[in-house]
Design a protein around this motif. Structure first.
Motif, short mmCIF file in Angstrom:
data_model
loop_
_atom_site.label_atom_id
_atom_site.label_comp_id
_atom_site.label_asym_id
_atom_site.label_seq_id
_atom_site.Cartn_x
_atom_site.Cartn_y
_atom_site.Cartn_z
N LYS A 26 0.84 -1.19 0.00
CA LYS A 26 0.00 0.00 0.00
C LYS A 26 0.88 1.25 0.00
O LYS A 26 2.01 1.24 0.50
N PHE A 27 0.35 2.36 -0.53
CA PHE A 27 1.08 3.62 -0.55
C PHE A 27 0.25 4.71 0.10
O PHE A 27 -0.98 4.74 -0.05
N HIS A 28 0.93 5.60 0.80
CA HIS A 28 0.25 6.74 1.40
C HIS A 28 1.04 8.00 1.03
O HIS A 28 2.25 8.10 1.28
N LYS A 29 0.35 8.95 0.39
CA LYS A 29 0.99 10.17 -0.07
C LYS A 29 0.98 11.21 1.05
O LYS A 29 -0.01 11.92 1.26
N ALA A 30 2.10 11.28 1.76
CA ALA A 30 2.21 12.22 2.88
C ALA A 30 3.67 12.26 3.33
O ALA A 30 4.48 11.41 2.95
N LYS A 31 4.01 13.25 4.12
CA LYS A 31 5.35 13.36 4.70
C LYS A 31 5.30 12.91 6.15
O LYS A 31 4.44 13.36 6.91
N ALA A 32 6.18 12.02 6.51
CA ALA A 32 6.25 11.56 7.91
C ALA A 32 6.87 12.67 8.75
O ALA A 32 7.97 13.15 8.45
N TRP A 33 6.15 13.09 9.79
CA TRP A 33 6.63 14.18 10.64
C TRP A 33 7.25 13.70 11.94
O TRP A 33 8.22 14.24 12.43
N LYS A 34 6.65 12.66 12.49
CA LYS A 34 7.07 12.23 13.82
C LYS A 34 6.92 10.72 13.94
O LYS A 34 6.03 10.12 13.33
N VAL A 35 7.82 10.12 14.72
CA VAL A 35 7.76 8.68 14.97
C VAL A 35 7.61 8.47 16.47
O VAL A 35 8.32 9.08 17.27
N ASN A 36 6.68 7.60 16.85
CA ASN A 36 6.46 7.26 18.27
C ASN A 36 6.63 5.76 18.46
O ASN A 36 6.34 4.97 17.55
N HIS A 37 7.10 5.38 19.64
CA HIS A 37 7.34 3.96 19.91
C HIS A 37 6.68 3.53 21.21
O HIS A 37 6.71 4.24 22.21
N GLN A 38 6.09 2.34 21.17
CA GLN A 38 5.67 1.63 22.37
C GLN A 38 6.48 0.34 22.43
O GLN A 38 7.32 0.09 21.58
N GLU A 39 6.22 -0.51 23.39
CA GLU A 39 7.07 -1.69 23.59
C GLU A 39 7.08 -2.62 22.38
O GLU A 39 8.12 -3.11 21.96
#
Length: 456
Positions: free
Chosen positions: A141-154
């Motif tokens: 799948k493709f999503h046309k957007a710019k990644a701004w932030k990355v968050n992590h959980q366990e």
């Protein structure tokens, strides 16, 4: 697109506005609907060669993959060249738009090396269409957007995009290039830098052999009437790289192989203008223009960490040459195997065990050690002036082709690299041996220290 430069002293081609036509690729890809909150296994940030190749490879195994990019169907901006055997070994022979049976290197005005190794320009559209086709057939799948932030959980990560959407997956791979801030470093990023100015141009005529691509031209006779440029070029040399397509169409690129700090882009363009004037090359039309800036060497990213990298974000650029595309395309399947082993496993390998496996799958100890050696090569080149650089490449291309082929393609083992060093020293001139003995100890000590740390 570059703005018009009014000062004509830099040469007529700098007064021309590049056409830079880059129409989007027409291709029916699978678009993601963020409102459906689809559960993803892998998110790949970036739709360059690295990102698309990895996404397609992982998706082959039924793993749910989404590729996020501001414009997934845009044409890649820079030209890519590669040795023909590198892409042939990956089954990508049909992705060259032009090949040359030989390459040449002008050491100086009196010496030229002829390299019996075919070289080609990659057809960016053909390669991208091929990778997109693989992504389509395997359900990426493709999503046309710019990644701004990355968050992590366990056991899960997410990205927040500039369109407000949030996508979640077990693993995020950053394939968005050198400028990304998602991949972390725990050491000072003391990169060297390769900078180049390139044009695809229609010219009145040119002096290049049509059956040879010009890998390097270290001659400086074009600076005879430019004393200031000649002095700076003697200390921080640049070379011309040229791919002649026919008698009137040629790709020309003036390149600083490596410098620290980075050489001025204006300086590179000015030297190129002086060179073309001297060679009698009159540019009628600039079809494409590009600025290339590649961080080289320096430390690897922190291993492991929550965001995986591939391409420039993972330190895959060759520390001594800047080559990366062919190597990335070769290593993407290896990274894909590590990802599939975890995300496709019924044992649910997630979180820290996942990060450890994928990072060490891409960068096992052997590959880290060889990279230290290539970085040692870069640190040595940083210390050489024009005469030292000429002597280095004179000896380098005098070696058994097996050595220089392997070095340029990043496929030599530690033992082979040690043998290459002995061979290089043996082929070097007395002045070059003096350079090696006097200028290499510091980089050598640094390399050995890093090798020890990586081996612990």
């Amino acid at each position: 697109m570059f703005s018009r430069i009014q000062n004509s002293k830099y040469g007529n081609f700098l007064d021309l506005i590049p056409e830079n036509k880059s129409d989007p690729i027409k291709f029916d890809i699978n678009w993601l609907d963020p409102s459906q909150k689809l559960r993803l296994d892998l998110i790949v940030i970036g739709a360059g060669p690295a990102g698309l190749c990895l996404a397609e490879r992982v998706a082959r195994y039924g793993i749910r993959v989404c590729c996020v990019d501001p414009d997934p169907l845009s044409m890649w901006p820079n030209n890519y060249g590669a040795w023909v055997d590198e892409l042939s070994s990956l089954g990508l022979d049909d992705c060259f738009d032009k090949t040359w049976p030989m390459a040449s290197v002008h050491i100086d005005d009196h010496k030229t090396k002829y390299l019996d190794r075919p070289y080609g320009r990659i057809n960016r559209k053909t390669l991208k269409m091929k990778l997109l086709s693989g992504c389509l057939s395997n359900g990426v799948k493709f999503h046309k957007a710019k990644a701004w932030k990355v968050n992590h959980q366990e056991f899960e990560s997410s990205i927040v995009c500039d369109d407000g959407s949030e996508l979640k997956a077990s693993l995020i791979v950053d394939a968005s290039g050198f400028a990304s801030s998602f991949v972390e470093y725990d050491k000072p990023r003391n990169h060297g830098y390769q900078i180049a100015h390139g044009i695809l141009a229609e010219v009145e005529e040119h002096p290049f052999d049509l059956d040879k691509m010009l890998l390097m031209d270290w001659r400086d006779s074009h600076l005879g009437n430019e004393p200031n440029l000649r002095v700076s070029n003697s200390r921080f040399p640049t070379f011309l790289y040229a791919m002649p397509f026919d008698s009137n169409l040629v790709f020309l690129e003036e390149t600083s192989l490596v410098s620290r700090p980075v050489l001025s882009y204006k300086e590179v363009k000015t030297r190129m203008a002086a060179r073309l004037r001297h060679m009698g090359i009159r540019v009628k039309r600039v079809i494409e223009s590009e600025k290339c800036l590649i961080p080289m060497g320096g430390p690897l990213p922190k291993i492991p960490q929550s965001v995986m990298g591939i391409g420039g974000t993972a330190g895959l650029a060759h520390p001594s040459t800047g080559y990366m595309v062919a190597r990335t395309l070769a290593l993407a399947p290896i990274l894909a195997e590590s990802i599939v082993e975890c995300l496709g496993s019924t044992r649910m390998i997630r979180g820290q065990p996942l990060y450890h496996r994928v990072w060490n799958g891409l960068w096992p100890i052997e590959r880290r050690l060889t990279r230290e050696f290539y970085t040692f090569g870069m640190e040595t080149l940083l210390k050489l002036d024009l005469e030292g650089t000429r002597s280095f490449f004179d000896a380098f291309f005098d070696m058994n082709p097996e050595y220089w082929h392997g070095f340029l393609s990043s496929r030599l083992s530690i033992t082979e690299l040690a043998m290459l060093s002995l061979s290089l020293f043996g082929h070097s001139s007395n002045s070059s041996k003096f350079d090696i003995v006097t200028k290499c100890p510091a980089p050598l000590v640094k390399m050995m220290g890093n090798v020890v740390l990586d081996s612990i």
